[in-house]
Scaffold this motif. Structure first.
Motif, PDB file in Angstrom:
ATOM      1  N   ARG A  72       0.798  -1.266  -0.110  1.00  0.00           N
ATOM      2  CA  ARG A  72       0.226  -0.032   0.269  1.00  0.00           C
ATOM      3  C   ARG A  72       0.824   1.460   0.067  1.00  0.00           C
ATOM      4  N   GLU A 113       0.899   2.353  -3.690  1.00  0.00           N
ATOM      5  CA  GLU A 113      -0.431   2.519  -4.640  1.00  0.00           C
ATOM      6  C   GLU A 113      -0.548   3.842  -4.893  1.00  0.00           C
ATOM      7  N   ASP A 114      -1.340   3.996  -5.979  1.00  0.00           N
ATOM      8  CA  ASP A 114      -1.781   5.235  -6.429  1.00  0.00           C
ATOM      9  C   ASP A 114      -2.196   6.162  -5.396  1.00  0.00           C
ATOM     10  N   GLY A 115      -1.677   7.236  -5.065  1.00  0.00           N
ATOM     11  CA  GLY A 115      -1.941   8.152  -4.083  1.00  0.00           C
ATOM     12  C   GLY A 115      -1.345   7.790  -2.612  1.00  0.00           C
ATOM     13  N   PHE A 116      -0.453   6.844  -2.626  1.00  0.00           N
ATOM     14  CA  PHE A 116       0.211   6.585  -1.465  1.00  0.00           C
ATOM     15  C   PHE A 116      -0.625   6.716  -0.200  1.00  0.00           C
ATOM     16  N   PRO A 117      -1.721   5.746   0.043  1.00  0.00           N
ATOM     17  CA  PRO A 117      -2.168   6.026   1.146  1.00  0.00           C
ATOM     18  C   PRO A 117      -1.753   5.549   2.538  1.00  0.00           C
ATOM     19  N   LEU A 118      -1.092   4.413   2.509  1.00  0.00           N
ATOM     20  CA  LEU A 118      -0.461   3.816   3.739  1.00  0.00           C
ATOM     21  C   LEU A 118       0.619   5.047   4.105  1.00  0.00           C
ATOM     22  N   PRO A 125      -1.111  16.972  -0.487  1.00  0.00           N
ATOM     23  CA  PRO A 125      -0.155  15.962  -0.507  1.00  0.00           C
ATOM     24  C   PRO A 125       1.308  16.727  -0.552  1.00  0.00           C
ATOM     25  N   HIS A 160       0.719   8.334   3.485  1.00  0.00           N
ATOM     26  CA  HIS A 160      -0.153   9.525   3.966  1.00  0.00           C
ATOM     27  C   HIS A 160      -0.570   9.140   5.391  1.00  0.00           C
ATOM     28  N   HIS A 161      -1.092   7.737   5.467  1.00  0.00           N
ATOM     29  CA  HIS A 161      -1.627   7.498   7.014  1.00  0.00           C
ATOM     30  C   HIS A 161      -0.205   7.650   7.861  1.00  0.00           C
ATOM     31  N   ASP A 177       0.653  11.204   8.660  1.00  0.00           N
ATOM     32  CA  ASP A 177      -0.416  11.894   9.990  1.00  0.00           C
ATOM     33  C   ASP A 177      -0.156  11.373  10.853  1.00  0.00           C
TER      34      ASP A 177
END
Length: 107
Positions: free
Chosen positions: A31, A34-39, A86, A41-42, A45
């Motif tokens: 993850r 993945e596109d947008g790098f969700p993990l 982002p 970013h989480h 944060d």
């Protein structure tokens, strides 16, 4: 990626491949890419929230230093964080790179 580089420093090529494959598939690190790098970013944060909670003076210093480095005032960087811009994820890396005397900007 830097994960692969670290593994290759310490393991044989085939072993590094299988460890990376396991990290990505079994441990869920895929993850991160993945596109947008969700993990990513989480995680970022969570790191920021923990830093603000445990070391508020250091968090304020980092925010101020990043803002100064980018020519922003403190309110601009705080707004980037609030709005989940982002772009903010690249800022600590740019700042750390510049502190080592390497700057991506031409003057």
């Amino acid at each position: 990626s830097s994960y692969a580089a670290v593994l290759l420093l310490h393991l044989a090529e085939e072993d590094a491949f299988w460890v990376l494959a396991t990290l990505l598939d079994v441990c869920g690190l895929a993850r991160l890419f993945e596109d947008g790098f969700p993990l990513l970013h989480h995680c970022y944060d969570c790191w920021e929230a923990l830093l603000r909670k445990r070391m508020p003076r250091l968090a304020a210093h980092i925010d101020g230093a990043l803002g100064t480095f980018l020519g922003l005032d403190g309110c601009d960087y705080a707004a980037m964080r609030r709005e989940a811009d982002p772009t903010r994820f690249a800022l600590p890396g740019l700042y750390a790179t510049a502190q080592r005397g390497i700057t991506p900007f031409h003057r």
